[in-house]
Scaffold this motif. Structure first.
Motif, PDB file in Angstrom:
ATOM      1  N   ILE A  23      15.327   1.793  54.524  1.00 55.16           N
ATOM      2  CA  ILE A  23      16.271   2.406  53.597  1.00 55.16           C
ATOM      3  C   ILE A  23      16.256   1.611  52.290  1.00 55.16           C
ATOM      4  N   GLN A  24      16.173   2.309  51.171  1.00 58.02           N
ATOM      5  CA  GLN A  24      16.224   1.593  49.890  1.00 58.02           C
ATOM      6  C   GLN A  24      17.681   1.454  49.449  1.00 58.02           C
ATOM      7  N   LEU A  25      18.133   0.219  49.337  1.00 56.69           N
ATOM      8  CA  LEU A  25      19.502  -0.004  48.847  1.00 56.69           C
ATOM      9  C   LEU A  25      19.470  -0.097  47.330  1.00 56.69           C
TER      10      LEU A  25
ATOM     11  N   PHE B  63       3.048   6.637  47.801  1.00 57.31           N
ATOM     12  CA  PHE B  63       2.860   7.872  47.038  1.00 57.31           C
ATOM     13  C   PHE B  63       4.236   8.487  46.820  1.00 57.31           C
ATOM     14  N   GLY B  64       4.522   8.870  45.598  1.00 57.54           N
ATOM     15  CA  GLY B  64       5.829   9.435  45.278  1.00 57.54           C
ATOM     16  C   GLY B  64       5.759  10.933  45.117  1.00 57.54           C
ATOM     17  N   ARG B  65       5.367  11.384  43.929  1.00 59.33           N
ATOM     18  CA  ARG B  65       5.420  12.813  43.615  1.00 59.33           C
ATOM     19  C   ARG B  65       4.596  13.665  44.575  1.00 59.33           C
ATOM     20  N   TYR B  66       3.449  13.144  45.033  1.00 59.89           N
ATOM     21  CA  TYR B  66       2.652  13.951  45.972  1.00 59.89           C
ATOM     22  C   TYR B  66       3.407  14.214  47.274  1.00 59.89           C
TER      23      TYR B  66
ATOM     24  N   LEU C 237      15.387  -3.774  49.221  1.00 60.29           N
ATOM     25  CA  LEU C 237      16.331  -4.041  48.132  1.00 60.29           C
ATOM     26  C   LEU C 237      15.696  -3.555  46.833  1.00 60.29           C
ATOM     27  N   HIS C 238      16.392  -2.680  46.149  1.00 59.08           N
ATOM     28  CA  HIS C 238      15.851  -2.098  44.908  1.00 59.08           C
ATOM     29  C   HIS C 238      16.147  -3.041  43.739  1.00 59.08           C
ATOM     30  N   ALA C 239      15.119  -3.784  43.363  1.00 59.15           N
ATOM     31  CA  ALA C 239      15.260  -4.713  42.228  1.00 59.15           C
ATOM     32  C   ALA C 239      14.389  -4.242  41.072  1.00 59.15           C
TER      33      ALA C 239
ATOM     34  N   MET D 135      11.498  -6.002  49.208  1.00 57.33           N
ATOM     35  CA  MET D 135      12.094  -5.846  47.869  1.00 57.33           C
ATOM     36  C   MET D 135      11.137  -5.070  46.968  1.00 57.33           C
ATOM     37  N   ARG D 136      11.705  -4.219  46.114  1.00 60.89           N
ATOM     38  CA  ARG D 136      10.905  -3.485  45.123  1.00 60.89           C
ATOM     39  C   ARG D 136      11.172  -4.049  43.739  1.00 60.89           C
ATOM     40  N   VAL D 137      10.114  -4.351  43.008  1.00 64.22           N
ATOM     41  CA  VAL D 137      10.248  -4.897  41.652  1.00 64.22           C
ATOM     42  C   VAL D 137       9.398  -4.097  40.669  1.00 64.22           C
TER      43      VAL D 137
ATOM     44  N   GLY E 265       2.365   3.792  42.263  1.00 61.37           N
ATOM     45  CA  GLY E 265       2.306   4.349  40.915  1.00 61.37           C
ATOM     46  C   GLY E 265       0.991   5.033  40.604  1.00 61.37           C
ATOM     47  N   GLY E 266       0.989   6.360  40.674  1.00 61.34           N
ATOM     48  CA  GLY E 266      -0.165   7.133  40.216  1.00 61.34           C
ATOM     49  C   GLY E 266      -1.361   7.113  41.145  1.00 61.34           C
ATOM     50  N   TYR E 267      -1.159   6.814  42.417  1.00 61.14           N
ATOM     51  CA  TYR E 267      -2.303   6.721  43.325  1.00 61.14           C
ATOM     52  C   TYR E 267      -2.790   8.074  43.826  1.00 61.14           C
TER      53      TYR E 267
ATOM     54  N   ASP F  15       4.325   0.395  39.309  1.00 58.11           N
ATOM     55  CA  ASP F  15       3.620   0.529  38.040  1.00 58.11           C
ATOM     56  C   ASP F  15       3.803   1.977  37.586  1.00 58.11           C
ATOM     57  N   HIS F  16       4.659   2.173  36.592  1.00 54.58           N
ATOM     58  CA  HIS F  16       4.930   3.533  36.149  1.00 54.58           C
ATOM     59  C   HIS F  16       4.070   3.961  34.966  1.00 54.58           C
ATOM     60  N   GLY F  17       2.889   3.325  34.862  1.00 56.08           N
ATOM     61  CA  GLY F  17       1.908   3.746  33.859  1.00 56.08           C
ATOM     62  C   GLY F  17       1.586   5.229  34.003  1.00 56.08           C
TER      63      GLY F  17
ATOM     64  N   ALA G 162       7.053   6.812  48.933  1.00 56.48           N
ATOM     65  CA  ALA G 162       7.816   6.033  47.959  1.00 56.48           C
ATOM     66  C   ALA G 162       9.278   6.508  47.931  1.00 56.48           C
ATOM     67  N   PRO G 163      10.196   5.628  47.555  1.00 54.45           N
ATOM     68  CA  PRO G 163      11.594   6.047  47.432  1.00 54.45           C
ATOM     69  C   PRO G 163      11.751   7.113  46.340  1.00 54.45           C
ATOM     70  N   LEU G 164      12.404   8.199  46.695  1.00 50.75           N
ATOM     71  CA  LEU G 164      12.550   9.331  45.770  1.00 50.75           C
ATOM     72  C   LEU G 164      13.974   9.863  45.810  1.00 50.75           C
ATOM     73  N   THR G 165      14.719   9.622  44.764  1.00 49.01           N
ATOM     74  CA  THR G 165      16.065  10.185  44.639  1.00 49.01           C
ATOM     75  C   THR G 165      15.959  11.698  44.532  1.00 49.01           C
ATOM     76  N   ARG G 166      16.679  12.431  45.367  1.00 51.24           N
ATOM     77  CA  ARG G 166      16.576  13.887  45.366  1.00 51.24           C
ATOM     78  C   ARG G 166      17.931  14.582  45.230  1.00 51.24           C
TER      79      ARG G 166
HETATM   80  C1  LIG Z   1      12.057  12.560  41.499  1.00 47.63           C
HETATM   81  C2  LIG Z   1      11.819  11.080  41.543  1.00 47.63           C
HETATM   82  C3  LIG Z   1      12.808  10.252  42.066  1.00 47.63           C
HETATM   83  C4  LIG Z   1      12.594   8.871  42.162  1.00 47.63           C
HETATM   84  N1  LIG Z   1      13.562   8.081  42.734  1.00 47.63           N
HETATM   85  C5  LIG Z   1      13.321   6.775  42.943  1.00 47.63           C
HETATM   86  C6  LIG Z   1      14.259   5.963  43.663  1.00 47.63           C
HETATM   87  O1  LIG Z   1      15.305   6.422  44.160  1.00 47.63           O
HETATM   88  N2  LIG Z   1      13.969   4.647  43.817  1.00 47.63           N
HETATM   89  C7  LIG Z   1      12.815   4.092  43.316  1.00 47.63           C
HETATM   90  O2  LIG Z   1      12.588   2.893  43.486  1.00 47.63           O
HETATM   91  N3  LIG Z   1      11.909   4.838  42.638  1.00 47.63           N
HETATM   92  C8  LIG Z   1      12.118   6.160  42.469  1.00 47.63           C
HETATM   93  N4  LIG Z   1      11.161   6.927  41.851  1.00 47.63           N
HETATM   94  C9  LIG Z   1       9.846   6.335  41.508  1.00 47.63           C
HETATM   95  C10 LIG Z   1       8.840   6.576  42.659  1.00 47.63           C
HETATM   96  O3  LIG Z   1       9.200   5.819  43.806  1.00 47.63           O
HETATM   97  C11 LIG Z   1       7.401   6.186  42.269  1.00 47.63           C
HETATM   98  O4  LIG Z   1       7.374   4.821  41.928  1.00 47.63           O
HETATM   99  C12 LIG Z   1       6.900   7.030  41.107  1.00 47.63           C
HETATM  100  O5  LIG Z   1       7.050   8.393  41.398  1.00 47.63           O
HETATM  101  C13 LIG Z   1       5.419   6.752  40.806  1.00 47.63           C
HETATM  102  O6  LIG Z   1       4.618   7.027  41.924  1.00 47.63           O
HETATM  103  P1  LIG Z   1       3.727   8.382  42.002  1.00 47.63           P
HETATM  104  O7  LIG Z   1       2.791   8.326  40.840  1.00 47.63           O
HETATM  105  O8  LIG Z   1       3.012   8.269  43.328  1.00 47.63           O
HETATM  106  O9  LIG Z   1       4.651   9.540  41.946  1.00 47.63           O
HETATM  107  C14 LIG Z   1      11.368   8.304  41.703  1.00 47.63           C
HETATM  108  C15 LIG Z   1      10.388   9.149  41.159  1.00 47.63           C
HETATM  109  C16 LIG Z   1      10.592  10.512  41.080  1.00 47.63           C
HETATM  110  C17 LIG Z   1       9.493  11.396  40.540  1.00 47.63           C
END
Ligand SMILES: Cc1cc2nc3c(=O)[nH]c(=O)nc-3n(C[C@H](O)[C@H](O)[C@H](O)COP(=O)(O)O)c2cc1C
Length: 355
Positions: free
Chosen positions: A97-99, A316-319, A174-176, A226-228, A295-297, A266-268, A23-27
């Protein structure tokens, strides 16, 4: 167990080795808004993912609202990104690339000189923004974009998408979602315009659809996703009247434009309200391209939802932050590490390339 998750899948012109998406993750490691060697190591270490979606990358100097996020709007940045995509491709990975244009989410102290905080309407975001120079600061009241600025911003997305292809990316997301610029147009709590970009659902969708149309015409629908985040609450968005029909129509139109995937947040799992399955089902049936669940998988829930036909890939994001070898671990059913939130956005290798 967990078989479907590891089956290859065709995404436009590329064959992904499995259905696991990073998943896209801003770091916030991109000093000077430029990708660097540390980022090359970070992404290359995660190249086993079927698809990596980069952290949010700004297509414009105006979209660099957070400190140390990368950009992609000039040749220097494109060349630096090329070292990242080369490293990932060398390991047989694929990468979109996520814009992400931050719009009103930002602070002047984070932007390069001459850049401006633009948004559909002059509606200030609540809460504070981190700046490296002054610590936490109020979000400023953004400048309401003129139609000319809307036009030039749309063209920035197109130019950035072109640079992305030049930089070796397999495509552009595209980040929507999550309350950044495109969703600022979609959401009536943020968008108070009364011209052709605001008011009716059709008008509020115009910016997103124009960005999707122009980018997909330039680089191909097969390379545009696109991401929504319907029902998302991040950055003062939230549900609105007619939301189900709104996203039904948006997904239908994105499908007509031939986008290769829709990525539904889904950020539940992150404390936000759960996104109702009704809207996910509607998007799934209206959008004929691929559907990325997110989201949360876990390995188990990912496999279950893929087998149920709820989506085609799972992000998968945080993992992925704490488990660079996530695909191998999921496959082996090994226990997953949890990331340290204290180092999500801090500069340097700690909590980034040392897991
Ligand atoms: C540190 C961090 C940075 C994130 N940055 C972005 C981002 O740049 N773009 C985006 O669409 N979502 C971002 N997210 C959301 C994640 O892509 C993802 O949707 C979220 O972590 C839920 O998935 P997870 O439960 O697998 O972690 C970010 C999440 C975290 C924890």
């Amino acid at each position: 167990m967990t078989a479907r998750l590891f089956e290859p899948i065709q995404l436009g012109a590329v064959t992904l080795a499995n259905r696991v998406v990073m998943a896209p993750l801003t770091r916030s490691r991109a000093l000077g808004n430029l990708p660097n060697d540390l980022m090359v190591d970070y992404y290359a270490a995660r190249a086993d993912a079927g698809l990596i979606v980069t952290e949010g990358v700004s297509p414009s100097p105006n979209g660099l609202g957070y400190p140390r996020i990368p950009g992609l709007f000039n040749q220097e940045q494109a060349q630096a990104w090329k070292t990242v995509t080369d490293a990932v491709h060398q390991k047989h990975g694929h990468m979109f690339i996520q814009l992400m244009h931050t719009g009103r989410v930002g602070h002047m102290a984070n932007l390069p000189s001459g850049a401006r905080i633009l948004a559909p309407s002059a509606v200030q975001l609540s809460g504070k923004m981190w700046t490296d120079s002054y610590g936490l600061q109020d979000h400023p009241v953004p400048i309401e974009m003129s139609e000319g600025e809307i036009e030039s911003t749309l063209e920035e997305y197109v130019r950035s998408a072109e640079l992305a292809i030049q930089a070796g990316f397999d495509g552009v997301e595209l980040h929507a979602a999550n309350g950044y610029l495109i969703e600022q147009f979609l959401n009536p709590h943020v968008n108070r315009r009364t011209d052709q970009y605001g008011g009716t659902p059709e008008n509020r969708m115009r910016f997103a659809l124009e960005a999707a149309r122009r980018v997909s015409e330039r680089i191909g629908g097969a390379r545009t996703g696109m991401r929504v985040s319907p029902y998302g609450v991040f950055n003062d968005t939230g549900a609105f009247e007619g939301i189900e029909e709104f996203y039904a129509e948006l997904s239908r139109k994105l499908s007509q434009l031939g986008l290769v995937y829709i990525h539904v947040v889904d950020h539940g799992s992150m404390g936000a309200p759960q996104v109702p399955w009704s809207i996910k089902r509607t998007i799934r049936s209206n959008f004929t391209g691929l559907y990325i669940l997110s989201g949360g998988y876990t390995a188990e829930t990912a496999e279950r939802d893929l087998l149920d036909g709820k989506g085609d890939l799972v992000a998968f994001g945080r993992y992925f932050i704490a488990n660079p070898d996530l695909v191998r671990k999921l496959r082996a059913g090994r226990e997953l590490r949890l990331p340290d939130p204290a180092t999500f956005y801090t500069p340097g290798a700690a909590g980034y390339t040392d897991y």
